[in-house]
Design a protein around this motif. Structure first.
Motif, PDB file in Angstrom:
ATOM      1  N   UNK A  72     -13.708 -20.049  -6.393  1.00  0.00           N
ATOM      2  CA  UNK A  72     -13.533 -18.624  -6.086  1.00  0.00           C
ATOM      3  C   UNK A  72     -13.150 -18.336  -4.640  1.00  0.00           C
ATOM      4  N   UNK A  73     -13.249 -19.333  -3.766  1.00  0.00           N
ATOM      5  CA  UNK A  73     -12.960 -19.093  -2.353  1.00  0.00           C
ATOM      6  C   UNK A  73     -12.564 -20.404  -1.684  1.00  0.00           C
ATOM      7  N   UNK A  74     -11.871 -20.273  -0.572  1.00  0.00           N
ATOM      8  CA  UNK A  74     -11.487 -21.467   0.179  1.00  0.00           C
ATOM      9  C   UNK A  74     -12.658 -21.930   1.030  1.00  0.00           C
ATOM     10  N   UNK A  75     -13.000 -23.183   0.912  1.00  0.00           N
ATOM     11  CA  UNK A  75     -14.045 -23.769   1.750  1.00  0.00           C
ATOM     12  C   UNK A  75     -13.373 -24.342   2.990  1.00  0.00           C
ATOM     13  N   UNK A  76     -13.811 -23.874   4.160  1.00  0.00           N
ATOM     14  CA  UNK A  76     -13.169 -24.264   5.416  1.00  0.00           C
ATOM     15  C   UNK A  76     -13.963 -25.290   6.205  1.00  0.00           C
ATOM     16  N   UNK A  77     -15.263 -25.481   5.873  1.00  0.00           N
ATOM     17  CA  UNK A  77     -16.055 -26.436   6.633  1.00  0.00           C
ATOM     18  C   UNK A  77     -17.397 -26.676   5.985  1.00  0.00           C
ATOM     19  N   UNK A  78     -18.025 -27.776   6.372  1.00  0.00           N
ATOM     20  CA  UNK A  78     -19.367 -28.129   5.900  1.00  0.00           C
ATOM     21  C   UNK A  78     -20.139 -28.711   7.053  1.00  0.00           C
ATOM     22  N   UNK A  79     -21.353 -28.208   7.272  1.00  0.00           N
ATOM     23  CA  UNK A  79     -22.178 -28.606   8.411  1.00  0.00           C
ATOM     24  C   UNK A  79     -23.644 -28.630   8.003  1.00  0.00           C
TER      25      UNK A  79
END
Length: 437
Positions: free
Chosen positions: A91-98
């Protein structure tokens, strides 16, 4: 080694907040104190929507207080976590993971890799979190470290202590916040502490605990940390540590005042350690002790520092390490140039109890601390009436005072004064039941 791009750009985002079609920044669990809330705030300032993935979001009160979007998922279950991430990506663009938590930095790095996003080497982070593997790597690369042995049972630990010929520090090979770290002065103390560590099959987060411990020589020199970003040292921090046998961090001063030779040795050892461990993306918190003019690495943490150090760096230098970490995760350039309005120095002192005590008039204590010149923040973490014991690790700290000013010696003096004549007045000795009044 992947190096974070460091530029002279302004180190703040536009602060316009996320739009309706904002990309997502996934936050895998969080630390329970300090910067966890700030990660979400900085993400929003950069136009991303933070999403907290957590087994129990109630563990982090700020999530509900700030209206943070949360996904309940077993973060220790790789398949379940990936399924949750896949659903979000539909449903959405994932731009990062932290992650701001020591225990989940490798998990977040794995997610970033699978998603094709910016992040550190997950294998390097995982190896770094194992202090036995970390020590072997550093020693093999010629980075100064204390003498050490890895032990899987009491007999091995006792043999290691005898070979080191003196008091030793015994600690778990994984952990954070001085949990389980103890000075042992003789064989009986070594045996008792090792039995306790090895009896724990899970850590305080419920994750599997390795069945080995680290036994190392006890260094008595001053303790420091070097905050590294990418492969560059940002600042050296002077650390204050409570009395043995435990090693509770009771304060920090930014920047550390040191002779040039020692300052250079600390930075050199820290940067060499980060390089040897295959890190070099984002923040690393390197703890060291001076042994004469030799800077020996105690441990490298592949994450931002705890203990409010990022907040001290922001106030002292105008460098926003939390914002830099968020921007790096979102794939943008990272600006670490300080701001002209920075104070120049900052200090923190933590409130701990010397004996079993009860918190009394918390409000009056905070007001007294704030009356000291240079104090910019103060807090007591628990309500009046709470009984507190002497601190064994970071969880025993019950408050803090932060000061800012032109020089570290002035901020340190102000913090000491505000703690002793302000916050500490909130602690009263517990009177045993039945004692005369």
């Amino acid at each position: 080694m992947t190096t974070t791009r460091i530029t002279a750009a302004d180190d703040t985002c536009d602060d316009e907040g996320p739009g309706t079609d904002a990309p997502l920044l996934l936050l895998v669990e969080s630390n329970t104190t300090g910067t966890g809330r700030q990660f979400a705030q900085r993400a929003r300032a950069c136009g991303a929507e933070p999403v907290l993935l957590a087994t129990d979001p109630a563990r982090y009160p700020y999530a509900a207080e700030d209206g943070l979007r949360t996904v309940v998922v077993d973060t220790a279950d790789g398949d379940a976590l990936w399924a949750a991430v896949t659903a979000l990506a539909a449903d959405a663009r994932i731009a990062g993971a932290l992650s701001s938590s020591e225990y989940y930095v490798a998990t977040a790095a794995d997610l970033a890799r699978r998603l094709g996003l910016a992040g550190p080497s997950a294998d390097a982070v995982r190896a770094c979190r194992d202090k036995s593997a970390q020590r072997r790597t550093l020693a093999g690369a010629g980075v100064p470290v204390p003498r050490f042995h890895v032990a899987g049972d009491v007999a091995e630990a006792l043999a290691a202590a005898r070979s080191l010929d003196g008091p030793v520090v015994v600690k778990p090979v994984q952990g954070s916040g001085s949990l389980g770290v103890r000075l042992c002065r003789d064989g009986d103390e070594v045996a008792e502490h090792v039995r306790g560590l090895l009896a724990a099959t899970v850590n305080e987060r419920g994750l599997s605990a390795p069945g080995v411990v680290l036994v190392e020589e006890y260094l008595t020199g001053r303790e420091f940390s070097v905050e590294v970003f990418g492969d560059e040292a940002v600042v050296t921090v002077a650390k204050h540590v409570g009395a043995p046998p435990v090693f509770v961090e009771t304060g920090h001063d930014v920047p550390a005042l040191l002779p040039a030779v020692q300052a250079a040795a600390l930075v050199d050892s820290a940067v060499r350690a980060v390089t040897a461990l295959g890190l070099g993306w984002g923040a690393a918190h390197v703890e060291l002790r001076l042994d004469g003019d030799v800077a020996r690495v105690i441990e490298v943490n592949p994450r931002l520092a705890g203990g409010m150090i990022p907040e001290l760096v922001r106030r002292a230098l105008g460098v926003d390490l939390v914002g830099a970490q968020v921007r790096a995760a979102l794939g943008g350039p990272v600006g670490l140039a300080g701001t002209a309005d920075a104070a120049g120095a900052a200090s923190i002192r933590f409130l701990t109890a010397a004996a079993e005590s009860v918190l009394t008039d918390v409000t009056a204590a905070e007001e007294a601390a704030r009356a000291v010149a240079g104090v910019v923040d103060t807090a007591v973490y628990r309500p009046a009436g709470t009984v507190v014991a002497p601190a064994e690790d970071f969880r025993g700290r019950v408050g803090h005072v932060i000061t800012a000013g032109a020089t570290p010696d002035r901020t340190a003096e102000a913090a000491d004064t505000a703690l002793a004549h302000g916050l500490a007045t909130a602690l009263a000795a517990v009177v045993p039941t039945g004692a005369a009044t």
